[in-house]
Write a protein that holds these residues in place. Structure first.
Motif, PDB file in Angstrom:
ATOM      1  N   ALA A  42       0.754  -1.228  -0.008  1.00  0.00           N
ATOM      2  CA  ALA A  42      -0.048  -0.056   0.089  1.00  0.00           C
ATOM      3  C   ALA A  42       0.980   1.260  -0.038  1.00  0.00           C
ATOM      4  O   ALA A  42       0.245   2.379  -0.214  1.00  0.00           O
ATOM      5  CB  ALA A  42      -0.937  -0.040   1.102  1.00  0.00           C
ATOM      6  N   PRO A  44       2.897   3.063  -2.075  1.00  0.00           N
ATOM      7  CA  PRO A  44       2.821   4.130  -3.089  1.00  0.00           C
ATOM      8  C   PRO A  44       1.514   4.957  -2.981  1.00  0.00           C
ATOM      9  O   PRO A  44       1.290   5.971  -3.422  1.00  0.00           O
ATOM     10  CB  PRO A  44       2.564   3.138  -4.399  1.00  0.00           C
ATOM     11  CG  PRO A  44       3.268   1.976  -3.914  1.00  0.00           C
ATOM     12  CD  PRO A  44       2.961   1.642  -2.551  1.00  0.00           C
ATOM     13  N   THR A  45       0.511   4.499  -2.144  1.00  0.00           N
ATOM     14  CA  THR A  45      -0.860   5.312  -2.033  1.00  0.00           C
ATOM     15  C   THR A  45      -0.862   6.139  -0.867  1.00  0.00           C
ATOM     16  O   THR A  45      -1.818   6.977  -0.564  1.00  0.00           O
ATOM     17  CB  THR A  45      -2.141   3.895  -1.810  1.00  0.00           C
ATOM     18  OG1 THR A  45      -1.867   3.618  -0.519  1.00  0.00           O
ATOM     19  CG2 THR A  45      -2.127   3.024  -2.865  1.00  0.00           C
ATOM     20  N   LEU A  46       0.187   6.083  -0.095  1.00  0.00           N
ATOM     21  CA  LEU A  46       0.285   6.687   1.140  1.00  0.00           C
ATOM     22  C   LEU A  46       1.048   8.105   0.906  1.00  0.00           C
ATOM     23  O   LEU A  46       1.605   8.402  -0.017  1.00  0.00           O
ATOM     24  CB  LEU A  46       1.044   5.950   2.267  1.00  0.00           C
ATOM     25  CG  LEU A  46       0.444   4.602   2.807  1.00  0.00           C
ATOM     26  CD1 LEU A  46       1.339   4.039   4.011  1.00  0.00           C
ATOM     27  CD2 LEU A  46      -1.220   4.848   3.192  1.00  0.00           C
ATOM     28  N   SER A  47       0.728   9.124   2.005  1.00  0.00           N
ATOM     29  CA  SER A  47       1.434  10.357   1.720  1.00  0.00           C
ATOM     30  C   SER A  47       2.845  10.439   1.839  1.00  0.00           C
ATOM     31  O   SER A  47       3.555   9.300   2.302  1.00  0.00           O
ATOM     32  CB  SER A  47       0.788  11.451   2.868  1.00  0.00           C
ATOM     33  OG  SER A  47       1.451  10.822   3.890  1.00  0.00           O
ATOM     34  N   GLN A  51       5.214   7.744   3.690  1.00  0.00           N
ATOM     35  CA  GLN A  51       6.327   6.885   3.273  1.00  0.00           C
ATOM     36  C   GLN A  51       7.549   7.071   3.900  1.00  0.00           C
ATOM     37  O   GLN A  51       8.407   6.352   3.999  1.00  0.00           O
ATOM     38  CB  GLN A  51       6.161   7.192   1.821  1.00  0.00           C
ATOM     39  CG  GLN A  51       5.164   6.908   0.970  1.00  0.00           C
ATOM     40  CD  GLN A  51       5.235   7.060  -0.331  1.00  0.00           C
ATOM     41  OE1 GLN A  51       6.235   7.318  -1.026  1.00  0.00           O
ATOM     42  NE2 GLN A  51       3.893   7.498  -1.151  1.00  0.00           N
ATOM     43  N   SER A 314      -7.783   2.191   8.830  1.00  0.00           N
ATOM     44  CA  SER A 314      -7.214   3.051   7.923  1.00  0.00           C
ATOM     45  C   SER A 314      -5.672   2.679   7.774  1.00  0.00           C
ATOM     46  O   SER A 314      -5.047   2.729   8.571  1.00  0.00           O
ATOM     47  CB  SER A 314      -7.536   4.430   8.049  1.00  0.00           C
ATOM     48  OG  SER A 314      -6.455   5.227   7.387  1.00  0.00           O
ATOM     49  N   SER A 316      -3.448   4.525   6.446  1.00  0.00           N
ATOM     50  CA  SER A 316      -2.871   6.048   6.516  1.00  0.00           C
ATOM     51  C   SER A 316      -2.764   6.254   8.091  1.00  0.00           C
ATOM     52  O   SER A 316      -1.933   6.500   8.737  1.00  0.00           O
ATOM     53  CB  SER A 316      -3.599   6.988   5.751  1.00  0.00           C
ATOM     54  OG  SER A 316      -3.022   8.328   5.994  1.00  0.00           O
TER      55      SER A 316
END
Length: 348
Positions: A42, A44-47, A51, A314, A316
């Motif tokens: 996941a 690449p989908t996080l801020s 990251q 979640s 994130s």
């Protein structure tokens, strides 16, 4: 007094000698790897900030080169932001204006955030100074300080800030304990000033042992966060082990409060408690084993991660909690400083 201290240290470190069965430890490491796998897929989908946080800790845990790219990307952003702030410091009123903007933009979603916003608003340029301090120490962690142009201007500014009243104020410790511990070590590590004894004394005065039982849950967790961060900040955020004698007062307090930690602390805090012992060389302490077991039991099977206290899964929102769990469960006993980015970015 010295003999008593030595005896306490012997008793404390003796608690590190309880060995968990190998099969159980292997299962716990596998649980950590499973959580890590969810986050790697996941990532690449996080801020960018999530990251950075994840990659920094995974590098320091494993030393694997594959985490360098995200750390380098963070280094680029870090140098750019520091460049803006250092140029700005040459202009009168820059720090004050930035502080007002930081306070105005501070989240007010939770009661804790509202209390911190109000507190920061009372301390003039501290809001900006603590952000600048964080960025400079991050640059130092990555061996990038030589690449920061006019860095002495920023260091001189930090040396002029009246940190001691802020870091020892009971009203600040009450809502900002972990950050207080962080900042005092950041200042020391950058060579700006050494307030470690003064801040430790202020923290211990505000939270004497007899008061701990009277704390509500929010206060109790703030106290625990503060305790653990004296150790974590001294470790340069998981880059090195710490001297257990220096932090004996922290480890003794955590050991005394083992039952409360397991009953009242969130998974994030339980993980940081375990990490405090692990950083002090006590990976086999019974409380670390209890925390490992609790973290494994807390994993939500459908999502594969540890949810929030309210049950939210979640990715994130749970990154901080879950990367801490990965570190506790996978703890290798050896840490990796940096990464040192000076060869790649030091010529900037």
């Amino acid at each position: 007094m010295r003999k008593l201290f030595s005896l306490m240290m012997v008793l404390l470190l003796a608690g590190c000698a309880v060995i968990e069965p190998q099969a159980e430890r292997d299962a716990q490491r596998d649980a950590g790897l499973a959580i890590q796998g969810v986050y790697e897929r996941a990532l690449p989908t996080l801020s960018e900030d999530k990251q950075r946080h994840f990659a920094q800790r995974l590098y320091r845990l494993t030393g694997e080169p594959r985490w360098r790219a995200l750390n380098r990307a963070y280094g680029e952003r870090l140098l750019a932001r520091l460049g803006v702030d250092i140029v700005g410091l040459a202009e009168p009123g820059y720090a004050a204006a930035q502080s007002r903007a930081i306070v105005d933009d501070y989240s007010q979603r939770t009661a804790k955030q509202r209390a911190r916003r109000a507190m920061l608003g009372e301390w003039g340029e501290i809001a900006f100074a603590r952000s600048l301090l964080f960025r400079l120490v991050q640059a130092e962690y990555h061996d990038l300080l030589p690449a920061v142009e006019n860095r002495q201007r920023a260091l001189d500014y930090l040396a002029e800030v009246d940190w001691e009243p802020f870091l020892t104020d009971p009203a600040v410790i009450e809502v900002y304990a972990a950050q207080v511990a962080n900042y005092v070590y950041f200042l020391h590590q950058l060579g700006v000033m050494d307030l470690r004894q003064e801040v430790e004394a202020a923290f211990r005065r505000y939270y004497p042992p007899e008061r701990v039982a009277e704390l509500d849950d929010a206060e109790y967790r703030n106290w625990l966060y503060g305790l653990t961060h004296f150790v974590i900040a001294d470790s340069r955020y998981y880059q090195r082990k710490v001297d257990p004698e220096v932090h004996a007062w922290v480890l003794e307090a955590l050991e005394r409060e083992a039952a409360g930690i397991m009953a009242r602390a969130t998974a994030d805090i339980q993980a940081e408690v375990a990490l405090a012992f692990q950083l002090a060389g006590c990976d086999d302490h019974p409380l670390v084993g209890r925390v490992r077991g609790a973290l494994v039991a807390a994993v939500d099977p459908p999502s594969g991660i540890i949810p929030s206290p309210s049950g939210e899964v979640s990715l994130s929102g749970g990154e901080h909690r879950n990367v801490l769990a990965i570190m506790v469960l996978r703890w290798p006993g050896r840490l990796h400083p940096g990464p040192d980015l000076s060869d790649e970015m030091g010529g900037r």
